[in-house]
Design a protein around this motif. Sequence first.
Motif, short mmCIF file in Angstrom:
data_model
loop_
_atom_site.label_atom_id
_atom_site.label_comp_id
_atom_site.label_asym_id
_atom_site.label_seq_id
_atom_site.Cartn_x
_atom_site.Cartn_y
_atom_site.Cartn_z
N VAL A 152 2.81 -42.93 -13.60
CA VAL A 152 2.10 -41.67 -13.83
C VAL A 152 1.33 -41.80 -15.15
O VAL A 152 1.84 -42.33 -16.13
N GLU A 153 0.08 -41.35 -15.12
CA GLU A 153 -0.81 -41.52 -16.29
C GLU A 153 -0.75 -40.31 -17.21
O GLU A 153 -0.66 -39.16 -16.75
N SER A 186 3.49 -31.44 -22.36
CA SER A 186 4.22 -32.72 -22.42
C SER A 186 5.30 -32.69 -21.34
O SER A 186 5.67 -31.60 -20.85
N PHE A 187 5.84 -33.86 -20.99
CA PHE A 187 6.92 -33.90 -19.99
C PHE A 187 8.13 -33.07 -20.46
O PHE A 187 8.86 -32.52 -19.65
N ALA A 188 8.34 -32.99 -21.79
CA ALA A 188 9.49 -32.21 -22.29
C ALA A 188 9.20 -30.71 -22.30
O ALA A 188 10.09 -29.92 -22.58
N VAL A 236 6.00 -34.52 -10.16
CA VAL A 236 4.85 -35.37 -10.52
C VAL A 236 5.22 -36.71 -11.17
O VAL A 236 4.36 -37.57 -11.32
N SER A 237 6.47 -36.89 -11.57
CA SER A 237 6.78 -38.05 -12.43
C SER A 237 6.77 -39.38 -11.67
O SER A 237 6.83 -39.43 -10.44
N HIS A 238 6.75 -40.45 -12.46
CA HIS A 238 6.85 -41.82 -11.94
C HIS A 238 8.11 -41.98 -11.08
O HIS A 238 8.09 -42.56 -10.01
#
Length: 226
Positions: free
Chosen positions: A138-139, A166-168, A178-180
Motif C-alpha cells: 500500500v502506497e 495516518s494509519f494510526a 485498505v492495508s497491505h
Amino acid sequence: MLVYVATTNPGKLHELRELTAGSDLHLMVDETYEAAPEGDTSYADNAAAKARSLRASLLARGIHAAVLADDSGLEVAALNGQPGVLSARYGGEQLSWAERRALLVGELSTATDRSARFVCVLHFIDEHGAEFVAHASVEGSITLEDRGEQGFSYDPIFWYPPLQRSFAELRIREKNAVSHRAIAMSKLLISLGDSEERENMSTHEHWRDTVRINASHISSAPEQNA
Ligand code: ITT
C-alpha cells in the motif's frame, strides 16, 4: 479450520484476527512459538521460514494443523527502500518504537520525496502441507511527526493519502479495509477458496464417475440377464 499463527507481534495478530473474522479460519497462537531467524533479503523467504518452523514444531508434538506467517515492512523511497525487510530492528533492537520512528523521520529532514509503502507477504500452509503465498503493498508517505494513537509500530508516521490520515488515525476497520495486510489476506482467502472449490470439484467429479460406473453396471445388468 484451526490455524496457528507464527508471530510474536501482537499488533499483527490482532489485525489478522479481525481480517479472518468472517472466514473459515480460526486463528490461534502457539505459546511455545519462538521467532524463526530472519534473513535480510526477502519477505517471502522470511514468511516461509516462519511458517515452516512453526509447522515443524507443531508436527514434532503430533499437532497436524494449518499455519500462517506474515513478513512485512516499510519501504521509504528516499532511503532506497529501507528499512524494508529489516523494519522490525531498524536502528537497533534497543530502540523503542517512538525512537525508531523519530530516527526515520529525522533521516528524511531534507528529503523532498517522502513517499513510502508498506509491504506484506503472507505464507499459509494447510494441514496437509500445501503452501499458499499472497503478496501486497500500500502506497503512502512519511509524516513530519507521530500522528494518532491506533495501530502499531510505524503506523503513526505512515500517511495514507486517500483518507488524508495516518494509519494510526484510522480505526482498525478502516485500516483493515485498505492495508497491505488486508489486501494480502483477501488474496490469500481467494486462493484458499479456489483450492477448496477445486477439491470439491474433484470430489464431485469422483462422485460422478462413481455414479457413472454404478449406473453402467445397473444398466448392463438387465442385458446380462437377458
Ligand atoms: P513476527 O516476525 O514475529 O511476526 P515482527 O514484528 O518481527 O513479528 P516482521 O519481521 O514482519 O515482524 O517485521 C515487520 C515490521 O514492520 C514489524 O515489526 C512492524 O514494525 C512493521 N510493520 C509491518 N506491518 C506494519 C503495519 O501494518 N503497521 C505498522 N508497522 C508495520
